[in-house]
Enzyme design. Structure first.
Site, PDB file in Angstrom:
ATOM      1  N   HIS A  56       1.025  -1.280  -0.063  1.00  0.00           N
ATOM      2  CA  HIS A  56       0.042   0.003   0.183  1.00  0.00           C
ATOM      3  C   HIS A  56       0.803   1.318  -0.206  1.00  0.00           C
ATOM      4  O   HIS A  56       2.089   1.380   0.500  1.00  0.00           O
ATOM      5  CB  HIS A  56      -0.889   0.102   1.255  1.00  0.00           C
ATOM      6  CG  HIS A  56      -1.809  -1.109   1.404  1.00  0.00           C
ATOM      7  ND1 HIS A  56      -2.265  -1.552   2.627  1.00  0.00           N
ATOM      8  CD2 HIS A  56      -2.381  -1.920   0.594  1.00  0.00           C
ATOM      9  CE1 HIS A  56      -2.918  -2.572   2.455  1.00  0.00           C
ATOM     10  NE2 HIS A  56      -3.048  -2.884   1.027  1.00  0.00           N
ATOM     11  N   LYS A  66       5.479   6.019   7.273  1.00  0.00           N
ATOM     12  CA  LYS A  66       4.841   5.205   8.211  1.00  0.00           C
ATOM     13  C   LYS A  66       6.028   4.888   9.290  1.00  0.00           C
ATOM     14  O   LYS A  66       7.022   4.540   8.621  1.00  0.00           O
ATOM     15  CB  LYS A  66       4.294   4.044   7.823  1.00  0.00           C
ATOM     16  CG  LYS A  66       3.073   4.172   6.684  1.00  0.00           C
ATOM     17  CD  LYS A  66       2.610   3.002   6.316  1.00  0.00           C
ATOM     18  CE  LYS A  66       1.582   3.270   5.207  1.00  0.00           C
ATOM     19  NZ  LYS A  66       0.948   2.053   4.774  1.00  0.00           N
ATOM     20  N   TYR A 126       1.030   1.586  14.201  1.00  0.00           N
ATOM     21  CA  TYR A 126       1.783   2.391  13.404  1.00  0.00           C
ATOM     22  C   TYR A 126       1.123   3.946  13.211  1.00  0.00           C
ATOM     23  O   TYR A 126       0.058   4.176  13.423  1.00  0.00           O
ATOM     24  CB  TYR A 126       2.048   1.916  11.755  1.00  0.00           C
ATOM     25  CG  TYR A 126       0.794   1.534  11.048  1.00  0.00           C
ATOM     26  CD1 TYR A 126       0.314   2.371  10.198  1.00  0.00           C
ATOM     27  CD2 TYR A 126      -0.145   0.682  11.417  1.00  0.00           C
ATOM     28  CE1 TYR A 126      -0.573   2.278   9.384  1.00  0.00           C
ATOM     29  CE2 TYR A 126      -1.265   0.402  10.572  1.00  0.00           C
ATOM     30  CZ  TYR A 126      -1.375   1.053   9.663  1.00  0.00           C
ATOM     31  OH  TYR A 126      -2.566   0.864   8.822  1.00  0.00           O
ATOM     32  N   ASP A 165      -6.401  -6.143  -2.132  1.00  0.00           N
ATOM     33  CA  ASP A 165      -4.984  -6.506  -2.281  1.00  0.00           C
ATOM     34  C   ASP A 165      -4.913  -7.670  -3.461  1.00  0.00           C
ATOM     35  O   ASP A 165      -3.724  -7.807  -3.882  1.00  0.00           O
ATOM     36  CB  ASP A 165      -4.366  -6.999  -1.044  1.00  0.00           C
ATOM     37  CG  ASP A 165      -4.280  -5.850  -0.023  1.00  0.00           C
ATOM     38  OD1 ASP A 165      -4.086  -4.482  -0.667  1.00  0.00           O
ATOM     39  OD2 ASP A 165      -3.959  -5.970   1.320  1.00  0.00           O
TER      40      ASP A 165
END
Length: 190
Positions: A56, A66, A126, A165
């Site tokens: 992603h 991230k 995260y 996905d």
């Protein structure tokens, strides 16, 4: 903002009660070359071993850096260089993050990101540097042969994927909006 993928090994200070660790300090991270301002914390739970989330990214102007951390279980965490003009375009780096090892992975803007759970009931927390923008949500196929990620899929496990996905485009079908900034992909460990 850093364009390095950084594997961070926070120090744990322990005694007979357990341990303490500092997982984020702006000053410490700046010393590592990470000058990212994070605006949101996310938490994911994956029940089955072999849950694969990724690859992603978000496109500009909503690109997201991230800072990944596994707080329960284990994951194999991956960053793929998708900056056009980069000599390492389409190359990847990966590391195991677990509740036990306490490692974190800093993934800058311009890299696709994904992870595979290696244990059941895995939780990941995260930080991201920008808010979620559905119109800028993007991805690359997790098993793209041109990238060739060596996912450590346990024997007998078929990865559990989201519908999204499972149908992401291949790298060859992707026109990158990210530009190379002069720093080729390497995994820096601190």
């Amino acid at each position: 903002m850093s364009s390095k993928v950084v594997l961070i090994n926070p120090k744990r200070h322990g005694d007979d009660r357990g341990w303490f660790t500092e997982v984020y300090s702006e000053a410490t991270f700046q010393n590592f070359g990470i000058a990212t301002r994070y605006v949101q914390d996310n938490h994911s739970f994956s029940a089955p071993t072999g849950t694969l989330r990724g690859l992603h990214f978000q496109t500009p102007p909503f690109g997201q850096a991230k800072l990944m951390r596994c707080i329960r279980g284990r994951i194999f965490d991956v960053a793929v260089d998708i900056r056009r003009g980069s000599p390492t375009y389409g190359k990847w780096v990966g590391a195991e993050l677990s509740a036990e090892n306490g490692r974190q992975l800093s993934v800058p803007i311009g890299f696709a990101h994904g992870f595979l759970t290696l244990e059941p009931n895995t939780e990941v927390i995260y930080k991201v540097s920008n808010v979620y923008a559905p119109a800028n949500d993007g991805g690359i196929r997790w098993n793209d042969p041109d990238i060739g990620i060596d996912w450590p899929i346990p024997d007998g496990i078929i990865p559990t994927l989201s519908k999204k996905d499972d149908v992401q485009p291949f790298l060859s079908q992707f026109e990158s909006p990210f530009e190379y900034d002069g720093a080729p992909l390497e995994l820096v460990e601190v």
